[in-house]
Scaffold this motif. Structure first.
Motif, PDB file in Angstrom:
ATOM      1  N   TYR A 119       0.836  -1.222  -0.133  1.00 13.11           N
ATOM      2  CA  TYR A 119      -0.008  -0.013   0.026  1.00 13.11           C
ATOM      3  C   TYR A 119       0.773   1.471   0.237  1.00 13.11           C
ATOM      4  O   TYR A 119       2.040   1.214   0.343  1.00 13.11           O
ATOM      5  N   GLY A 120       0.329   2.460  -0.364  1.00 14.57           N
ATOM      6  CA  GLY A 120       1.039   3.628  -0.495  1.00 14.57           C
ATOM      7  C   GLY A 120       0.394   4.848  -0.863  1.00 14.57           C
ATOM      8  O   GLY A 120      -0.839   4.626  -0.955  1.00 14.57           O
ATOM      9  N   GLY A 121       1.180   5.996  -1.120  1.00  8.76           N
ATOM     10  CA  GLY A 121       0.500   6.972  -1.714  1.00  8.76           C
ATOM     11  C   GLY A 121       1.110   7.511  -2.848  1.00  8.76           C
ATOM     12  O   GLY A 121       2.052   7.112  -3.337  1.00  8.76           O
ATOM     13  N   ASN A 122       0.595   8.396  -3.448  1.00 11.75           N
ATOM     14  CA  ASN A 122       1.173   9.108  -4.720  1.00 11.75           C
ATOM     15  C   ASN A 122       0.690  10.708  -4.941  1.00 11.75           C
ATOM     16  O   ASN A 122      -0.298  10.855  -4.350  1.00 11.75           O
ATOM     17  N   PHE A 123       1.359  11.165  -5.627  1.00  9.90           N
ATOM     18  CA  PHE A 123       0.802  12.671  -6.131  1.00  9.90           C
ATOM     19  C   PHE A 123       1.610  12.845  -7.204  1.00  9.90           C
ATOM     20  O   PHE A 123       2.482  12.065  -7.930  1.00  9.90           O
ATOM     21  N   GLY A 124       0.698  13.817  -8.276  1.00  6.49           N
ATOM     22  CA  GLY A 124       1.237  14.112  -9.613  1.00  6.49           C
ATOM     23  C   GLY A 124       0.388  15.003 -10.228  1.00  6.49           C
ATOM     24  O   GLY A 124      -0.280  15.878  -9.532  1.00  6.49           O
ATOM     25  N   PHE A 125       0.623  15.126 -11.359  1.00  3.07           N
ATOM     26  CA  PHE A 125       0.109  16.185 -12.212  1.00  3.07           C
ATOM     27  C   PHE A 125      -0.705  15.392 -13.478  1.00  3.07           C
ATOM     28  O   PHE A 125      -0.079  14.754 -14.203  1.00  3.07           O
ATOM     29  N   ILE A 126      -1.842  15.774 -13.884  1.00  2.00           N
ATOM     30  CA  ILE A 126      -2.731  15.415 -15.078  1.00  2.00           C
ATOM     31  C   ILE A 126      -2.403  16.623 -15.839  1.00  2.00           C
ATOM     32  O   ILE A 126      -2.909  17.816 -15.631  1.00  2.00           O
ATOM     33  N   ILE A 127      -2.047  16.399 -17.173  1.00  2.53           N
ATOM     34  CA  ILE A 127      -1.770  17.634 -18.045  1.00  2.53           C
ATOM     35  C   ILE A 127      -2.517  16.954 -19.336  1.00  2.53           C
ATOM     36  O   ILE A 127      -2.157  16.136 -20.053  1.00  2.53           O
ATOM     37  N   TYR A 128      -3.394  17.886 -19.614  1.00  2.00           N
ATOM     38  CA  TYR A 128      -4.327  17.719 -20.894  1.00  2.00           C
ATOM     39  C   TYR A 128      -3.558  18.134 -22.035  1.00  2.00           C
ATOM     40  O   TYR A 128      -3.386  19.322 -22.402  1.00  2.00           O
ATOM     41  N   ALA A 129      -3.341  17.159 -23.107  1.00  2.00           N
ATOM     42  CA  ALA A 129      -2.712  17.262 -24.476  1.00  2.00           C
ATOM     43  C   ALA A 129      -3.799  17.705 -25.350  1.00  2.00           C
ATOM     44  O   ALA A 129      -3.600  18.700 -26.211  1.00  2.00           O
ATOM     45  N   THR A 130      -5.113  16.881 -25.469  1.00  5.41           N
ATOM     46  CA  THR A 130      -6.088  17.103 -25.983  1.00  5.41           C
ATOM     47  C   THR A 130      -7.341  16.743 -25.409  1.00  5.41           C
ATOM     48  O   THR A 130      -7.156  16.316 -24.456  1.00  5.41           O
ATOM     49  N   ASP A 131      -8.469  16.685 -26.082  1.00  6.93           N
ATOM     50  CA  ASP A 131      -9.788  16.453 -25.480  1.00  6.93           C
ATOM     51  C   ASP A 131      -9.544  14.708 -25.132  1.00  6.93           C
ATOM     52  O   ASP A 131     -10.517  14.642 -24.248  1.00  6.93           O
ATOM     53  N   SER A 132      -8.924  13.986 -25.899  1.00  4.63           N
ATOM     54  CA  SER A 132      -9.041  12.737 -25.475  1.00  4.63           C
ATOM     55  C   SER A 132      -7.597  12.299 -25.119  1.00  4.63           C
ATOM     56  O   SER A 132      -7.515  10.568 -24.877  1.00  4.63           O
ATOM     57  N   ILE A 133      -6.469  12.894 -24.882  1.00  7.08           N
ATOM     58  CA  ILE A 133      -5.361  12.398 -24.522  1.00  7.08           C
ATOM     59  C   ILE A 133      -4.779  13.376 -23.116  1.00  7.08           C
ATOM     60  O   ILE A 133      -4.852  14.496 -23.432  1.00  7.08           O
ATOM     61  N   ASP A 134      -4.177  12.541 -22.032  1.00 11.04           N
ATOM     62  CA  ASP A 134      -3.503  13.179 -20.968  1.00 11.04           C
ATOM     63  C   ASP A 134      -2.364  12.658 -20.772  1.00 11.04           C
ATOM     64  O   ASP A 134      -2.025  11.465 -20.869  1.00 11.04           O
ATOM     65  N   ALA A 135      -1.503  13.551 -20.247  1.00 12.75           N
ATOM     66  CA  ALA A 135      -0.423  12.887 -19.684  1.00 12.75           C
ATOM     67  C   ALA A 135      -0.304  12.958 -18.032  1.00 12.75           C
ATOM     68  O   ALA A 135      -1.000  13.806 -17.478  1.00 12.75           O
ATOM     69  N   ASP A 136       0.512  12.079 -17.683  1.00  6.64           N
ATOM     70  CA  ASP A 136       0.412  11.727 -16.236  1.00  6.64           C
ATOM     71  C   ASP A 136       1.762  11.842 -15.786  1.00  6.64           C
ATOM     72  O   ASP A 136       2.533  10.945 -16.088  1.00  6.64           O
ATOM     73  N   VAL A 137       2.473  12.825 -14.761  1.00  9.40           N
ATOM     74  CA  VAL A 137       3.617  12.698 -14.461  1.00  9.40           C
ATOM     75  C   VAL A 137       3.418  12.716 -12.765  1.00  9.40           C
ATOM     76  O   VAL A 137       2.744  13.314 -12.163  1.00  9.40           O
ATOM     77  N   SER A 138       3.981  11.554 -12.374  1.00  8.85           N
ATOM     78  CA  SER A 138       3.574  11.500 -10.584  1.00  8.85           C
ATOM     79  C   SER A 138       4.954  10.690 -10.040  1.00  8.85           C
ATOM     80  O   SER A 138       5.958  10.192 -10.521  1.00  8.85           O
ATOM     81  N   TYR A 139       4.823  10.759  -8.942  1.00  8.55           N
ATOM     82  CA  TYR A 139       5.853  10.149  -7.750  1.00  8.55           C
ATOM     83  C   TYR A 139       4.805   9.274  -6.779  1.00  8.55           C
ATOM     84  O   TYR A 139       3.826   9.560  -6.447  1.00  8.55           O
TER      85      TYR A 139
END
Length: 164
Positions: A119-139
């Motif tokens: 178990y654990g935790g995470n945090f990050g950023f969702i970055i929307y590239a288009t209406d149907s694609i996003d990038a996810d950068v996380s730790y």
């Protein structure tokens, strides 16, 4: 324990039953630092690939993931709360904070696999590239209670999700 994970998933995915949800599939790559027991043992670096399926609303995201490499494979459930939606003045960048529970099958210098829960935790950023694609950068940071020789695993990842 598998029953617990299914019930956990059903409860948290039903929380958003009244909000519009957006299903997605995704892929990601992660770098992991795996700390072994005892503390004097050295850490090892791992690179893993991940396949993801999930649902996202404006405030929540639930993801099922299968990841691994030649040393270990995992199945996990991640629940993320999207925070401070307009923090950057742009809805295209959205920070989140989440919790993860999962199952790992670990093989390291032995023919006998170790497997169990983490178990654990995470945090990050969702970055929307288009209406149907996003990038996810996380730790992420995971801990293992009774799974020798694993102590903890942490790392960063980058992924892409495709909404359909």
């Amino acid at each position: 324990m598998f029953k617990f994970m299914i019930i956990f998933a059903m409860v948290f995915t039903s929380i958003n039953a009244y909000e519009e949800s957006f299903p997605f599939i995704g892929v990601s790559i992660s770098t992991e630092t795996v700390d072994l027991k005892p503390a004097s043992a050295s850490s090892q670096k791992e690179t893993t690939g991940t396949l993801r399926y999930g649902q996202q609303t404006l405030d929540w995201r639930t993801t099922f993931a299968i990841s691994g490499n030649k040393n270990f494979q995992t199945f996990s459930l991640e629940i993320d709360k999207i925070l401070l939606d307009n923090m950057f003045g742009m809805p295209e960048i959205r920070p989140y904070l989440g919790a993860t529970i999962g199952y790992i099958d670990y093989k390291h210098n032995t023919l006998i696999p170790n497997n169990g829960l983490y178990y654990g935790g995470n945090f990050g950023f969702i970055i929307y590239a288009t209406d149907s694609i996003d990038a996810d950068v996380s730790y992420h940071y995971y801990t293992f209670d009774k799974l020798d020789p694993l102590n903890k695993m942490e790392g960063g990842s980058i992924g892409f999700n495709f909404f359909y």
